[in-house]
Design an enzyme around this catalytic site. Sequence first.
Site, PDB file in Angstrom:
ATOM      1  N   ARG A   1      11.220  -6.438   4.831  1.00 47.84           N
ATOM      2  CA  ARG A   1      11.009  -5.012   4.545  1.00 47.84           C
ATOM      3  C   ARG A   1      11.980  -4.118   5.303  1.00 47.84           C
ATOM      4  O   ARG A   1      12.247  -4.307   6.482  1.00 47.84           O
ATOM      5  CB  ARG A   1       9.574  -4.648   4.930  1.00 47.84           C
ATOM      6  CG  ARG A   1       9.260  -3.166   4.823  1.00 47.84           C
ATOM      7  CD  ARG A   1       7.805  -2.887   4.676  1.00 47.84           C
ATOM      8  NE  ARG A   1       6.994  -3.332   5.802  1.00 47.84           N
ATOM      9  CZ  ARG A   1       5.663  -3.238   5.816  1.00 47.84           C
ATOM     10  NH1 ARG A   1       5.029  -2.752   4.761  1.00 47.84           N
ATOM     11  NH2 ARG A   1       4.987  -3.644   6.853  1.00 47.84           N
TER      12      ARG A   1
ATOM     13  N   ARG B   1      10.892  -1.984  10.647  1.00 48.55           N
ATOM     14  CA  ARG B   1       9.837  -1.545  11.557  1.00 48.55           C
ATOM     15  C   ARG B   1       9.753  -2.484  12.763  1.00 48.55           C
ATOM     16  O   ARG B   1       9.916  -3.693  12.608  1.00 48.55           O
ATOM     17  CB  ARG B   1       8.486  -1.541  10.827  1.00 48.55           C
ATOM     18  CG  ARG B   1       8.264  -0.281  10.031  1.00 48.55           C
ATOM     19  CD  ARG B   1       7.067  -0.356   9.153  1.00 48.55           C
ATOM     20  NE  ARG B   1       5.865  -0.890   9.789  1.00 48.55           N
ATOM     21  CZ  ARG B   1       4.662  -0.838   9.241  1.00 48.55           C
ATOM     22  NH1 ARG B   1       4.505  -0.265   8.045  1.00 48.55           N
ATOM     23  NH2 ARG B   1       3.615  -1.352   9.836  1.00 48.55           N
TER      24      ARG B   1
ATOM     25  N   ARG C   1      -0.847  -9.523  13.143  1.00 46.91           N
ATOM     26  CA  ARG C   1      -1.427  -8.480  12.268  1.00 46.91           C
ATOM     27  C   ARG C   1      -2.249  -9.113  11.151  1.00 46.91           C
ATOM     28  O   ARG C   1      -3.297  -8.586  10.770  1.00 46.91           O
ATOM     29  CB  ARG C   1      -0.304  -7.607  11.685  1.00 46.91           C
ATOM     30  CG  ARG C   1       0.269  -6.670  12.742  1.00 46.91           C
ATOM     31  CD  ARG C   1       1.628  -6.151  12.359  1.00 46.91           C
ATOM     32  NE  ARG C   1       1.594  -5.230  11.247  1.00 46.91           N
ATOM     33  CZ  ARG C   1       2.654  -4.946  10.487  1.00 46.91           C
ATOM     34  NH1 ARG C   1       3.810  -5.535  10.714  1.00 46.91           N
ATOM     35  NH2 ARG C   1       2.539  -4.095   9.499  1.00 46.91           N
TER      36      ARG C   1
ATOM     37  N   LYS D   1       0.827  -1.216   0.000  1.00 51.68           N
ATOM     38  CA  LYS D   1       0.000   0.000   0.000  1.00 51.68           C
ATOM     39  C   LYS D   1       0.861   1.267   0.000  1.00 51.68           C
ATOM     40  O   LYS D   1       0.596   2.190  -0.742  1.00 51.68           O
ATOM     41  CB  LYS D   1      -0.916   0.041   1.235  1.00 51.68           C
ATOM     42  CG  LYS D   1      -1.954  -1.061   1.270  1.00 51.68           C
ATOM     43  CD  LYS D   1      -2.987  -0.810   2.366  1.00 51.68           C
ATOM     44  CE  LYS D   1      -2.413  -0.764   3.763  1.00 51.68           C
ATOM     45  NZ  LYS D   1      -1.959  -2.079   4.287  1.00 51.68           N
TER      46      LYS D   1
HETATM   47  P1  AMP Z   1       0.296   0.256   8.893  1.00 48.25           P
HETATM   48  O1  AMP Z   1       1.474   1.146   8.741  1.00 48.25           O
HETATM   49  O2  AMP Z   1      -0.890   0.697   8.095  1.00 48.25           O
HETATM   50  O3  AMP Z   1       0.626  -1.209   8.691  1.00 48.25           O
HETATM   51  O4  AMP Z   1      -0.181   0.391  10.432  1.00 48.25           O
HETATM   52  C1  AMP Z   1       0.704   0.037  11.491  1.00 48.25           C
HETATM   53  C2  AMP Z   1      -0.086  -0.117  12.776  1.00 48.25           C
HETATM   54  O5  AMP Z   1      -0.729   1.125  13.098  1.00 48.25           O
HETATM   55  C3  AMP Z   1      -1.212  -1.139  12.746  1.00 48.25           C
HETATM   56  O6  AMP Z   1      -0.748  -2.447  12.992  1.00 48.25           O
HETATM   57  C4  AMP Z   1      -2.090  -0.608  13.878  1.00 48.25           C
HETATM   58  O7  AMP Z   1      -1.550  -0.922  15.146  1.00 48.25           O
HETATM   59  C5  AMP Z   1      -1.996   0.903  13.695  1.00 48.25           C
HETATM   60  N1  AMP Z   1      -3.041   1.416  12.772  1.00 48.25           N
HETATM   61  C6  AMP Z   1      -2.850   2.017  11.565  1.00 48.25           C
HETATM   62  N2  AMP Z   1      -4.022   2.356  11.003  1.00 48.25           N
HETATM   63  C7  AMP Z   1      -4.985   1.963  11.876  1.00 48.25           C
HETATM   64  C8  AMP Z   1      -6.408   2.014  11.854  1.00 48.25           C
HETATM   65  N3  AMP Z   1      -7.078   2.534  10.815  1.00 48.25           N
HETATM   66  N4  AMP Z   1      -7.066   1.516  12.927  1.00 48.25           N
HETATM   67  C9  AMP Z   1      -6.410   1.001  13.985  1.00 48.25           C
HETATM   68  N5  AMP Z   1      -5.076   0.903  14.066  1.00 48.25           N
HETATM   69  C10 AMP Z   1      -4.354   1.380  13.015  1.00 48.25           C
END
Ligand code: AMP
Length: 217
Positions: free
Chosen positions: A128, A161, A172, A13
């Site tokens: 990653r 990360r 996740r 994404k």
């Molecule tokens: P991402 O970078 O999109 O993979 O998000 C990393 C982490 O941020 C996720 O595993 C969640 O802990 C938190 N997070 C990001 N977006 C959301 C969302 N829309 N709702 C809840 N937690 C989020």
Amino acid sequence: MNLVLFGPPGSGKGTQAQKVCQAFRLRHISTGDELRAAIIAKSPVGLRASEIMARGELVSDELVTELLRTAIVARRAETDSFLFDGYPRTTSQVGQLDQLCEEQKLQQPAVVLLHVPDETLLLRMTGRRICTECKRSYNVYFSPSRRSGVCDFCHAPLMKRVDDNAETIRERLKIYHDQSVPVLKQYEKRGVLATIDATGDTELVFQKISRILEQYY
Ligand code: AMP
């Protein structure tokens, strides 16, 4: 137009968002990036979110929606075209995004799902590496930087990360299947969901997304 770029963690994404935003003049809002910035800034939101994120769990709907609202409001004067990356992730966030769009006079978003099987996602996430400066993404298995641990573009160090370890990744993915996949059903019912196979190379995936978005222009 507005776009929700939807997909499991590791589906690309972030990479696609950068390309799509440049080509279609959308402003990128990643709730994950906003949360990571809040953690670095040690803001109250960051302090509440950091442990939850490190465990691979979802941050509360209220907290993340407030963060999204702030991000939209900060950019709203410049644009009415956003790419939402990582939001909505629960069915209640779908309703909250509807409300935000109404409140901020934004068109309801189109939704593109980047489909990638779980086994590929595991490799993508454990490999990653992200540039600490420009946030470009590399992968030690599929698309390594020319010099190990250093960004090809800005020469800053790359980092892994904290939530990209095997145990957290499994958590996740489980959360994605349990809580985020139901979001798709709602958008499918509205007739705004397009699904693409996102296992191919970055350029090919970008072309597929572009073909879908061109219908909106
Ligand atoms: P991402 O970078 O999109 O993979 O998000 C990393 C982490 O941020 C996720 O595993 C969640 O802990 C938190 N997070 C990001 N977006 C959301 C969302 N829309 N709702 C809840 N937690 C989020």
